[in-house]
Write a protein that holds these residues in place. Structure first.
Motif, short mmCIF file in Angstrom:
data_model
loop_
_atom_site.label_atom_id
_atom_site.label_comp_id
_atom_site.label_asym_id
_atom_site.label_seq_id
_atom_site.Cartn_x
_atom_site.Cartn_y
_atom_site.Cartn_z
N ASN A 34 0.84 -1.21 0.00
CA ASN A 34 0.00 0.00 0.00
C ASN A 34 0.87 1.25 0.00
O ASN A 34 2.03 1.21 0.45
CB ASN A 34 -0.90 0.01 1.25
CG ASN A 34 -1.77 -1.22 1.36
OD1 ASN A 34 -2.17 -1.81 0.36
ND2 ASN A 34 -2.06 -1.60 2.59
N LEU A 49 -3.91 0.76 -2.80
CA LEU A 49 -3.89 -0.54 -2.12
C LEU A 49 -3.54 -1.62 -3.11
O LEU A 49 -3.74 -1.47 -4.32
CB LEU A 49 -5.26 -0.83 -1.49
CG LEU A 49 -5.77 0.10 -0.40
CD1 LEU A 49 -7.16 -0.32 0.05
CD2 LEU A 49 -4.82 0.15 0.77
N GLN A 89 3.82 0.53 2.61
CA GLN A 89 3.48 -0.31 3.77
C GLN A 89 3.09 -1.69 3.27
O GLN A 89 2.30 -1.80 2.32
CB GLN A 89 2.33 0.32 4.55
CG GLN A 89 1.77 -0.53 5.68
CD GLN A 89 0.37 -1.02 5.43
OE1 GLN A 89 -0.41 -0.37 4.74
NE2 GLN A 89 0.02 -2.18 5.97
N SER A 91 1.12 -5.18 3.58
CA SER A 91 -0.06 -5.77 4.23
C SER A 91 -0.08 -7.28 3.98
O SER A 91 -1.15 -7.89 3.82
CB SER A 91 -1.34 -5.10 3.71
OG SER A 91 -1.43 -5.24 2.30
N THR A 94 1.50 -9.68 9.45
CA THR A 94 1.62 -8.93 10.70
C THR A 94 2.98 -9.22 11.33
O THR A 94 3.41 -10.38 11.31
CB THR A 94 0.51 -9.35 11.69
OG1 THR A 94 -0.74 -9.34 11.04
CG2 THR A 94 0.46 -8.43 12.88
N PRO A 95 3.69 -8.25 11.91
CA PRO A 95 3.28 -6.85 12.10
C PRO A 95 3.38 -6.05 10.81
O PRO A 95 4.35 -6.18 10.05
CB PRO A 95 4.27 -6.34 13.14
CG PRO A 95 5.51 -7.15 12.89
CD PRO A 95 5.03 -8.51 12.49
N TRP A 96 2.38 -5.24 10.58
CA TRP A 96 2.39 -4.36 9.41
C TRP A 96 3.55 -3.39 9.55
O TRP A 96 3.74 -2.80 10.62
CB TRP A 96 1.07 -3.61 9.30
CG TRP A 96 -0.13 -4.46 9.46
CD1 TRP A 96 -1.17 -4.27 10.34
CD2 TRP A 96 -0.46 -5.67 8.76
NE1 TRP A 96 -2.10 -5.26 10.21
CE2 TRP A 96 -1.70 -6.14 9.25
CE3 TRP A 96 0.17 -6.42 7.75
CZ2 TRP A 96 -2.32 -7.31 8.78
CZ3 TRP A 96 -0.44 -7.57 7.28
CH2 TRP A 96 -1.67 -8.01 7.79
N PHE A 98 6.11 -0.22 7.67
CA PHE A 98 6.17 0.88 6.72
C PHE A 98 7.61 1.12 6.28
O PHE A 98 8.56 0.84 7.03
CB PHE A 98 5.67 2.17 7.38
CG PHE A 98 4.21 2.19 7.74
CD1 PHE A 98 3.78 1.66 8.94
CD2 PHE A 98 3.29 2.78 6.89
CE1 PHE A 98 2.44 1.69 9.29
CE2 PHE A 98 1.95 2.83 7.23
CZ PHE A 98 1.52 2.27 8.43
#
Lengths: 107, 123
Positions: A34, A49, A89, A91, A94-96, A98
């Motif tokens: 994203n 996205l 970022q 997606s 997890t963890p997201w 950046f």
């Protein structure tokens, strides 16, 4: 954690220029990538996205591409309101996480 | 329209606690997973925590796990972040962000953001 590397960290450009920002992931994301824009003193705003899906209301001069580990955000003709910081970022997992951001400044 | 309004920030001493709130309006609150994302002064974005729409699934970043807890009250359209044992490196603007998809799950797609609330941890 997946590491996200953006380049350049900053750039200077003029109104009307074509600008490309790149983002590299430490592992394949397929297309789970994203892009966000953050203007000074404001909250981030989603632009794209899933690598290339332009969000509602985002001007068509913005486009995204790439897959796997390498992605790009292109602004086809820079406008005054586009001077901001851009973040990629992932997606995918997890963890997201950046990227550190790319600041687009006025030349 | 979608609105997310954070509150509860302020100056707090190391080791103390603070509770942030995020009041939502303009959408069906109980349909969406919600996140907390923070930004230290002059730095980039760091995801902090997520909570599913029904509150049953939550994840916290390693940097806050065991100290911070995300929760929500769907009857009051409010998301919370309980922050304990605060440290100077927790100093940041804390944003709440809503998922894009109304399926209640955590996809990591931050569709809407609040304006943030500043937390400063300092003695």
């Amino acid at each position: 954690d997946i590491q996200m590397t953006q380049s350049p960290s900053s750039l200077s450009a003029s109104v009307g220029d074509r600008v490309t920002i790149t983002c590299r992931a430490s592992q394949s994301l397929t297309r789970y990538l994203n892009w966000y824009q953050q203007q000074p003193g404001k909250a981030p705003k989603v632009l794209i996205l899933a690598a290339s899906r332009l969000q509602t209301g985002v001007p068509s001069r913005f486009s995204g591409g790439g897959s796997g580990t390498d992605f790009s955000l292109t602004i086809s003709s820079l406008q005054p309101e586009d001077f901001a910081t851009y973040y990629c970022q992932q997606s995918y997992l997890t963890p997201w996480t950046f990227g550190r951001g790319t600041t687009v400044e006025i030349k | 329209q979608v609105q997310l309004v954070e509150s509860g920030g302020g100056v707090v001493q190391p080791g103390r606690s603070l509770r942030l709130s995020c009041a939502a309006s303009g959408f069906s609150f109980s349909d969406y997973a919600l996140h907390w994302v923070r930004q230290a002064p002059g730095k980039g974005l760091e995801w902090v925590a997520v909570l599913s729409s029904d509150g049953s699934v939550k994840y916290h970043a390693d940097s806050v796990r065991g100290r911070f807890t995300v929760s929500r009250d769907n009857s009051k359209n409010t998301l919370f972040l309980q922050m304990n044992s605060l440290r100077p490196d927790d100093t940041a603007v804390y944003y709440c962000a809503r998922e894009v998809a109304p399926d209640g799950y955590n996809h990591g797609d931050f569709g809407y953001w609040g304006q943030g609330t500043l937390v400063t941890v300092s003695s």
